[in-house]
Design an enzyme around this catalytic site. Structure first.
Site, PDB file in Angstrom:
ATOM      1  N   SER A  28       0.818  -1.203   0.000  1.00  0.00           N
ATOM      2  CA  SER A  28       0.000   0.000   0.000  1.00  0.00           C
ATOM      3  C   SER A  28       0.862   1.267   0.000  1.00  0.00           C
ATOM      4  O   SER A  28       0.388   2.329  -0.371  1.00  0.00           O
ATOM      5  CB  SER A  28      -0.915   0.002   1.219  1.00  0.00           C
ATOM      6  OG  SER A  28      -0.157  -0.139   2.393  1.00  0.00           O
ATOM      7  N   TYR A  59      -3.771   1.294   3.984  1.00  0.00           N
ATOM      8  CA  TYR A  59      -4.863   0.333   3.850  1.00  0.00           C
ATOM      9  C   TYR A  59      -5.346  -0.144   5.240  1.00  0.00           C
ATOM     10  O   TYR A  59      -6.460  -0.623   5.380  1.00  0.00           O
ATOM     11  CB  TYR A  59      -4.406  -0.902   3.069  1.00  0.00           C
ATOM     12  CG  TYR A  59      -4.276  -0.719   1.566  1.00  0.00           C
ATOM     13  CD1 TYR A  59      -4.255   0.533   0.970  1.00  0.00           C
ATOM     14  CD2 TYR A  59      -4.183  -1.836   0.745  1.00  0.00           C
ATOM     15  CE1 TYR A  59      -4.134   0.666  -0.408  1.00  0.00           C
ATOM     16  CE2 TYR A  59      -4.067  -1.713  -0.633  1.00  0.00           C
ATOM     17  CZ  TYR A  59      -4.037  -0.458  -1.207  1.00  0.00           C
ATOM     18  OH  TYR A  59      -3.920  -0.342  -2.567  1.00  0.00           O
ATOM     19  N   GLY A  60      -4.460  -0.018   6.225  1.00  0.00           N
ATOM     20  CA  GLY A  60      -4.675  -0.673   7.529  1.00  0.00           C
ATOM     21  C   GLY A  60      -5.928  -0.257   8.268  1.00  0.00           C
ATOM     22  O   GLY A  60      -6.388  -0.973   9.149  1.00  0.00           O
ATOM     23  N   ASN A  91       0.715  -6.786   4.986  1.00  0.00           N
ATOM     24  CA  ASN A  91      -0.076  -7.706   5.810  1.00  0.00           C
ATOM     25  C   ASN A  91      -1.565  -7.487   5.605  1.00  0.00           C
ATOM     26  O   ASN A  91      -2.336  -8.427   5.482  1.00  0.00           O
ATOM     27  CB  ASN A  91       0.284  -7.519   7.278  1.00  0.00           C
ATOM     28  CG  ASN A  91       1.653  -8.059   7.588  1.00  0.00           C
ATOM     29  OD1 ASN A  91       1.782  -9.222   7.919  1.00  0.00           O
ATOM     30  ND2 ASN A  91       2.682  -7.248   7.440  1.00  0.00           N
ATOM     31  N   HIS A 206       6.060  -2.277   8.558  1.00  0.00           N
ATOM     32  CA  HIS A 206       6.772  -1.125   9.122  1.00  0.00           C
ATOM     33  C   HIS A 206       7.546  -1.497  10.397  1.00  0.00           C
ATOM     34  O   HIS A 206       8.447  -0.770  10.793  1.00  0.00           O
ATOM     35  CB  HIS A 206       5.789  -0.022   9.507  1.00  0.00           C
ATOM     36  CG  HIS A 206       5.244   0.750   8.347  1.00  0.00           C
ATOM     37  ND1 HIS A 206       4.435   0.188   7.390  1.00  0.00           N
ATOM     38  CD2 HIS A 206       5.380   2.053   8.001  1.00  0.00           C
ATOM     39  CE1 HIS A 206       4.090   1.126   6.506  1.00  0.00           C
ATOM     40  NE2 HIS A 206       4.648   2.251   6.847  1.00  0.00           N
TER      41      HIS A 206
END
Lengths: 288, 288
Positions: A28, A59-60, A91, A206
């Site tokens: 993303s 996106y998270g 993820n 990250h």
């Protein structure tokens, strides 16, 4: 880092051997560059394409439907570049989209970061007690919890969304008291002092940037597992099984696509790659 | 909070008086709810529509072209609801898009948050020394610096992007040592101890949540100016001049649109509104 335009090669009608085709790596934003870096170091002769959807990051915190739609658009674009393998280096995107991508692109090798991360954590744990830290969407989707449960059904898994570690990493504040206090505040909810996890799985691309701080906070007895390294190993294994490892002795090429704010992508991306991004190798594209 | 579907009214062909038409308030996410709240308190009889583009938030780190495109899509959608005024309750979007919106919708009253915020800071400053804190895109675009310069050409303006305050606010960590350390780290770059600003302009809609911490860090002598309140005053003034203030004595209706993750919008939005969002008044829409 050498650069090479696959687009130019395609335009010229140059025919690539199957094994010479690039690996497409999608995230993303910039986080997947930790996976890119691990693959690049493990497989230096492979040609790598990276696509960071910086126009729609993060996106998270988005819904699964939206994540799925965005990921499929990005994957479709990468397949335009004649890739031999697609790596979902995110993820959140893996959790929401992997099965859909495997059925949509049946002829492509597809890997995500969840299964290799979960397998590595299961291999590392001594007492079957695993802590998982990730973004909100990954934790909410329970992808790691389920993947660990399939491999090690007796494992105990505690999971915690650590939302702020993402912008902290992008701001470059990866050490010092603020990063430590933020990490401590999150970790205190899974390391409560009673029957604590023996293994901590970094379920967001990250988070390897905070590895030192996290190890300091958990103490040396806790094993920290990084899905980026586990994913790179899986990529090598899948390519080897399919006889698609690039046999060329020359260093592979690296090319980056970003969907917005190229300057910021290069500046922030440098933190994750651990080196400057080559200006000529970064191109702005539009996915919409 | 009362709710009312303007969409239903439009479908029924109900004819609204011009002054009864809603005010459309747009933000990239939940931050603009601080502006919504200020307008709602100042103009309780107005019908208010809020659109938060949570599918593409945050705008603050995106390019100007992308911000402009996204804002125009959102504004166009709000005009479908027969609004009498459009408020761009987002500093980043105002900075990138306001002139374009004014020319695209010439028959609509359009207000942003930059001019009222800058005017309020110019009115508040004692020595003409103003500090501005905002997102990366707002600071990079120099919108506040330019707006203050037009009003008070002799003013000295120092500006600092405070990226992490946005996710901190959304995580609800608006007090305590982490918020204080983050704010301190940013403020220390504009309050260096020599010839410090006498006024601090909060150039991001998220920042009013940190007002107490910021005042504590700057000390009581520094005047903190909140563009949300200044914008609400401007909205009242513009409506009054156009004879479009709603004369109805009934409380106005409130309706919210979000482009993704409705649950998160409601949960996070509650922090900004200072009250729970009414479930029936929040609808998921698609801008793409």
């Amino acid at each position: 880092m050498s650069n090479y335009s696959f687009e130019a090669a395609l335009r010229k009608g140059q025919v690539l051997q199957n094994s010479e085709k690039p690996i497409g790596i999608f995230d993303s934003g910039v986080g997947g560059l930790t996976v890119f870096k691990a693959i690049s170091e493990l497989l230096p002769n492979e040609n790598l394409l990276y696509l960071g959807d910086t126009a729609r990051v993060p996106y998270g915190t988005r819904s699964r439907e939206t994540i799925r739609k965005y990921t499929e658009m990005a994957a479709a674009r990468l397949t335009d570049y004649n890739i031999k393998m697609l790596v979902i280096a995110c993820n959140t995107a893996t959790s929401a989209s992997l099965p859909g991508l495997e059925s949509r692109f049946p002829d492509l090798l597809v890997a995500g970061v969840i299964e290799p991360g979960a397998a590595a954590a299961c291999a590392a744990t001594s007492r079957g007690h695993i802590g998982v830290i990730a973004t909100e969407a990954t934790i909410r989707g329970q992808a790691y919890q389920k993947a660990i449960g399939r491999i090690l059904p007796k494992a105990t898994v505690v999971a915690k969304a650590c939302t702020l570690l993402v912008p902290l990493a992008e701001e470059g504040w990866i050490d010092g008291p603020i990063a430590e206090n933020v990490a401590q505040k999150y970790l205190s909810e899974i390391f409560t002092g009673a029957d604590d996890p023996d293994t901590l799985l970094l379920g967001c691309t990250h988070f390897p940037l905070f590895r030192n701080i996290l190890q300091k906070l958990t103490g040396p007895a806790v094993r920290i597992v990084d899905s980026a390294l586990a994913t790179a190993s899986l990529v090598r294994e899948m390519l080897a099984q399919a006889c698609l490892l690039n046999q060329s002795a020359a260093p592979g090429s690296r090319q980056f696509f970003t969907t917005d704010n190229r300057e910021r992508f290069m500046a922030t991306g440098g933190h994750f790659l651990g080196e400057l991004m080559p200006d000529a190798g970064v191109r702005l594209i539009n996915l919409q």
